[in-house]
Design a protein around this motif. Structure first.
Motif, short mmCIF file in Angstrom:
data_model
loop_
_atom_site.label_atom_id
_atom_site.label_comp_id
_atom_site.label_asym_id
_atom_site.label_seq_id
_atom_site.Cartn_x
_atom_site.Cartn_y
_atom_site.Cartn_z
N ASP A 42 0.83 -1.21 0.00
CA ASP A 42 0.00 0.00 0.00
C ASP A 42 0.87 1.26 0.00
OD1 ASP A 42 -2.23 -1.57 0.07
OD2 ASP A 42 -2.53 -1.40 2.23
N TRP A 43 0.48 2.21 -0.85
CA TRP A 43 1.17 3.49 -0.92
C TRP A 43 0.53 4.46 0.06
CZ3 TRP A 43 -0.96 8.25 -1.94
CH2 TRP A 43 -0.05 9.32 -2.12
N GLY A 44 1.35 5.37 0.61
CA GLY A 44 0.82 6.42 1.48
C GLY A 44 1.79 7.58 1.54
N HIS A 71 6.48 10.46 0.13
CA HIS A 71 5.70 9.29 -0.28
C HIS A 71 6.45 8.01 0.14
CE1 HIS A 71 3.72 12.11 -3.19
NE2 HIS A 71 4.94 12.63 -3.20
N ASP A 84 6.13 3.68 -0.35
CA ASP A 84 5.49 2.54 -1.01
C ASP A 84 6.30 1.29 -0.70
OD1 ASP A 84 3.72 1.10 -2.49
OD2 ASP A 84 4.35 1.88 -4.45
N ILE A 137 -2.31 10.64 3.96
CA ILE A 137 -2.63 10.68 2.53
C ILE A 137 -2.82 9.25 2.05
CG2 ILE A 137 -1.83 11.38 0.25
CD1 ILE A 137 -0.17 13.55 1.64
N ASP A 138 -3.99 8.93 1.61
CA ASP A 138 -4.42 7.59 1.23
C ASP A 138 -4.83 6.76 2.45
OD1 ASP A 138 -5.12 5.91 -0.88
OD2 ASP A 138 -3.32 4.71 -0.65
N THR A 139 -4.79 7.37 3.65
CA THR A 139 -5.28 6.74 4.89
C THR A 139 -4.91 5.27 4.99
OG1 THR A 139 -7.44 6.25 3.89
CG2 THR A 139 -7.22 8.35 5.06
N THR A 140 -3.63 4.97 4.86
CA THR A 140 -3.18 3.58 4.95
C THR A 140 -3.10 3.14 6.40
OG1 THR A 140 -0.89 4.32 4.92
CG2 THR A 140 -1.86 3.69 2.82
N ARG A 189 4.91 17.14 0.64
CA ARG A 189 4.59 15.72 0.72
C ARG A 189 5.82 14.83 0.51
NH1 ARG A 189 -0.15 13.51 -3.10
NH2 ARG A 189 -1.21 15.19 -1.94
#
Length: 347
Positions: free
Chosen positions: A222-224, A335, A337, A237-240, A333
């Motif tokens: 999962d990416w976040g 990131h 992954d 961001i992307d609520t992982t 931001r």
């Protein structure tokens, strides 16, 4: 007798004295009781045909402790040739489970009127959900055999699926024995070792525990991302979901933590991935820190990881390590992954 010795007095050494003396060289199960079990590799049970009511037991040796009295001592028993065992026909409509045992008869303790060792098939009781018969005193269980309803010389037993190996193993005093077979052996003393499917286990006085706990690896694709300059366990961001690994501390008190991710950063931000360590009750042991972080400095993409040693843990205690992330520039931001955490216990 309160104090005994063997091969010492000019006369009067009893068979019981000799058995107790020989037991000094065997792995123990209690102060006066040696550990029951086979010598590895022998006493294999195989059907004599694809079906039929006879099976063949190969040669081998087994140590059978006398359990009628505390000071009976143990009996080394040898089967020196292939031996055929015959099983009784099955019940007309119900299955049963028989037991193959090595049994020692000693009339001084059991009143049997004989002194001998024997291979026996104990016939179980036929039932819709059958169980194996109880093993008598001064005997060692080798196998359980499922006898189907209606089994006979004509119909027979499907040996490939009928036999359950219950052999236990023993060794000389201080030896490492394999954990296998029938009723489990508790350890005789704290610090005793055994081999469990290729992993060394230690008896801690109450249970068998792995000498070196398993390596733990957790990964998520999962990416976040985050723009926070404070360490966060959940990437907003992307609520992982949080990435965490739970592990048991080894006797050495040390583990090696490896963690990382495929990382990118916007603008001139620096991306940090660190960890938080907690006890099972939730007490924080280590907080996320730049000093314990994998870092991507500047724009672009890269796979980053680092390895950090953690010590002064409580052996046998359970801990949780959770990944934590931050950006160096508020509102910019970073990131993450393909994130992972790996915990390697240190011997």
């Amino acid at each position: 007798m309160t104090v005994r010795s063997a091969w010492h007095l000019p006369n009067g050494q009893t068979r019981e004295d000799t058995r107790l003396a020989v037991g000094l060289g065997m792995a123990s199960a209690a102060p006066l009781l040696t550990r029951a079990g086979c010598v590895f590799g022998g006493l294999r049970l195989t059907g004599t045909a694809a079906t039929g009511m006879q099976a063949k037991l190969s040669p081998g040796q087994v140590w059978v402790p006398g359990t009628s009295t505390g000071a009976q001592g143990g009996y080394p028993v040898t089967v020196d040739a292939d031996t055929l065992l015959t099983f009784a026909d099955g019940h007309a409509s119900l299955p049963r489970v028989d037991a193959v045992i090595v049994r020692v008869y000693d009339t001084d303790y059991d009143g049997s009127g004989k002194y001998e060792a024997a291979l026996e098939v104990l016939q179980g009781t036929a039932a819709s959900s059958p169980t194996a018969p109880a093993v008598p005193k001064s005997a060692e269980l080798l196998y359980e055999v499922a006898i189907p309803a209606g089994a006979s010389a004509a119909k027979g037993i499907t040996w490939a699926s009928a036999i359950t190996d219950r052999r236990r193993y023993t060794a000389a005093l201080g030896g490492i024995v394999p954990a296998a077979g029938g009723a489990p052996h508790n350890g005789a003393y704290a610090g005793q070792y055994r081999d469990a499917d290729g992993r060394l286990e230690r008896w801690d006085g109450a249970q068998w525990t792995k000498l070196i706990p398993d390596t733990v690896l957790r990964h998520t694709a999962d990416w976040g991302g985050t723009t926070s300059t404070s360490y966060l366990e959940i990437l907003p961001i992307d609520t992982t979901l949080p990435l965490f690994a739970t592990f048991t501390a080894p006797p050495s008190r040390w583990v090696s933590l490896t963690f990382g991710a495929f990382t990118a950063a916007d603008g001139n931000a620096t991306a940090y991935i660190s960890f938080r360590l907690r006890t099972q009750s939730g007490t924080e042991v280590l907080t996320p820190s730049d000093d314990r972080a994998a870092i991507l400095d500047g724009a672009g993409r890269a796979s980053i990881s680092t390895c950090f040693p953690v010590g002064n843990l409580t052996p046998g205690a359970v801990y949780t390590v959770t990944a934590a992330y931050r950006s160096s520039v508020a509102g910019t931001r970073v990131h993450f992954d393909s994130r992972f955490i790996r915990v390697d216990p240190v011997a």
